[in-house]
Design a protein around this motif. Sequence first.
Motif, mmCIF file in Angstrom:
data_model
loop_
_atom_site.group_PDB
_atom_site.id
_atom_site.type_symbol
_atom_site.label_atom_id
_atom_site.label_comp_id
_atom_site.label_asym_id
_atom_site.label_seq_id
_atom_site.Cartn_x
_atom_site.Cartn_y
_atom_site.Cartn_z
ATOM 1 N N LEU A 11 37.633 7.285 72.952
ATOM 2 C CA LEU A 11 36.646 6.633 73.808
ATOM 3 C C LEU A 11 35.489 5.997 73.042
ATOM 4 C CD1 LEU A 11 36.447 9.312 76.649
ATOM 5 C CD2 LEU A 11 37.565 7.069 76.772
ATOM 6 N N ALA A 12 35.308 6.386 71.802
ATOM 7 C CA ALA A 12 34.175 5.883 71.024
ATOM 8 C C ALA A 12 34.279 4.373 70.831
ATOM 9 C CB ALA A 12 34.111 6.578 69.674
ATOM 10 N N THR A 13 33.169 3.689 70.999
ATOM 11 C CA THR A 13 33.143 2.244 70.779
ATOM 12 C C THR A 13 32.880 1.908 69.317
ATOM 13 O OG1 THR A 13 30.817 2.133 71.411
ATOM 14 C CG2 THR A 13 32.444 1.727 73.144
ATOM 15 N N PHE A 14 32.535 2.907 68.521
ATOM 16 C CA PHE A 14 32.346 2.725 67.092
ATOM 17 C C PHE A 14 33.626 3.154 66.377
ATOM 18 C CE2 PHE A 14 27.911 3.452 68.431
ATOM 19 C CZ PHE A 14 27.304 2.342 67.859
ATOM 20 N N GLU A 15 34.213 2.257 65.623
ATOM 21 C CA GLU A 15 35.417 2.592 64.863
ATOM 22 C C GLU A 15 35.121 3.697 63.844
ATOM 23 O OE1 GLU A 15 37.100 -0.897 63.102
ATOM 24 O OE2 GLU A 15 37.181 -1.959 65.015
ATOM 25 N N MET A 63 28.640 9.285 75.356
ATOM 26 C CA MET A 63 27.462 8.443 75.125
ATOM 27 C C MET A 63 26.504 9.113 74.147
ATOM 28 S SD MET A 63 26.875 7.056 78.983
ATOM 29 C CE MET A 63 26.178 5.426 78.801
ATOM 30 N N GLU A 66 27.884 9.002 70.529
ATOM 31 C CA GLU A 66 27.590 7.701 69.923
ATOM 32 C C GLU A 66 26.111 7.571 69.585
ATOM 33 O OE1 GLU A 66 29.117 4.751 72.638
ATOM 34 O OE2 GLU A 66 31.056 4.770 71.631
ATOM 35 N N TYR A 70 24.811 7.237 65.843
ATOM 36 C CA TYR A 70 24.098 5.998 65.522
ATOM 37 C C TYR A 70 22.784 6.301 64.804
ATOM 38 C CZ TYR A 70 21.904 1.428 66.110
ATOM 39 O OH TYR A 70 21.290 0.226 65.887
ATOM 40 N N LYS A 88 20.959 -2.533 70.253
ATOM 41 C CA LYS A 88 22.308 -2.393 70.794
ATOM 42 C C LYS A 88 23.015 -1.262 70.069
ATOM 43 C CE LYS A 88 26.397 -5.054 72.008
ATOM 44 N NZ LYS A 88 26.623 -4.308 73.192
ATOM 45 N N GLY A 90 26.637 0.466 70.175
ATOM 46 C CA GLY A 90 27.991 0.460 70.715
ATOM 47 C C GLY A 90 28.088 -0.443 71.916
ATOM 48 N N SER A 91 28.462 0.140 73.042
ATOM 49 C CA SER A 91 28.682 -0.645 74.249
ATOM 50 C C SER A 91 27.453 -0.704 75.155
ATOM 51 C CB SER A 91 29.857 -0.055 75.028
ATOM 52 O OG SER A 91 29.562 1.273 75.405
ATOM 53 N N TYR A 92 26.340 -0.152 74.749
ATOM 54 C CA TYR A 92 25.154 -0.202 75.600
ATOM 55 C C TYR A 92 23.913 -0.507 74.780
ATOM 56 C CZ TYR A 92 24.577 4.677 74.069
ATOM 57 O OH TYR A 92 24.441 5.820 73.332
#
Length: 134
Positions: A11-15, A63, A66, A70, A88, A90-92
């Motif tokens: 689910l992570a938006t960060f690779e 969330m 991440e 971050y 910004k 990830g995705s938010y």
Amino acid sequence: MFLSIEDAKALATFEEIAGLPDSEVQRYIDRADGWIRRTTGRYDLIDTLDEDIQQDLRLATIMLVEYIWYWDQEENKEQAISRDASVKIGSYTYNKINTAWHGDTGNNELDTILQSLKYKPTAFLFRTSRGNSL
């Protein structure tokens, strides 16, 4: 634990998070779980059978994973002291202006989830009479 290591990586938006060793991802999950417990004042959430609450907990956990990852990055710590109003992640978007010192993340969706899960004690008010005679 509201989220498995496999789910966190998927689910992570960060690779970079998906590429971390399982032990490191578990450390971030544990930190996110602790954040949820401290923010909500609820230590019973792990036992909930309510599917909606479980879904909120999974979402809040990823969330926060991440978010914590971050801000663990050195260059992002430096950016935190910049004068930018938002960042910004990830995705938010993290809004530094809306963030308060008492634990808000600046992400409205995440903060709303955490706020909705907070322990809200109810007071039981009762009244006694002294047997007034009529």
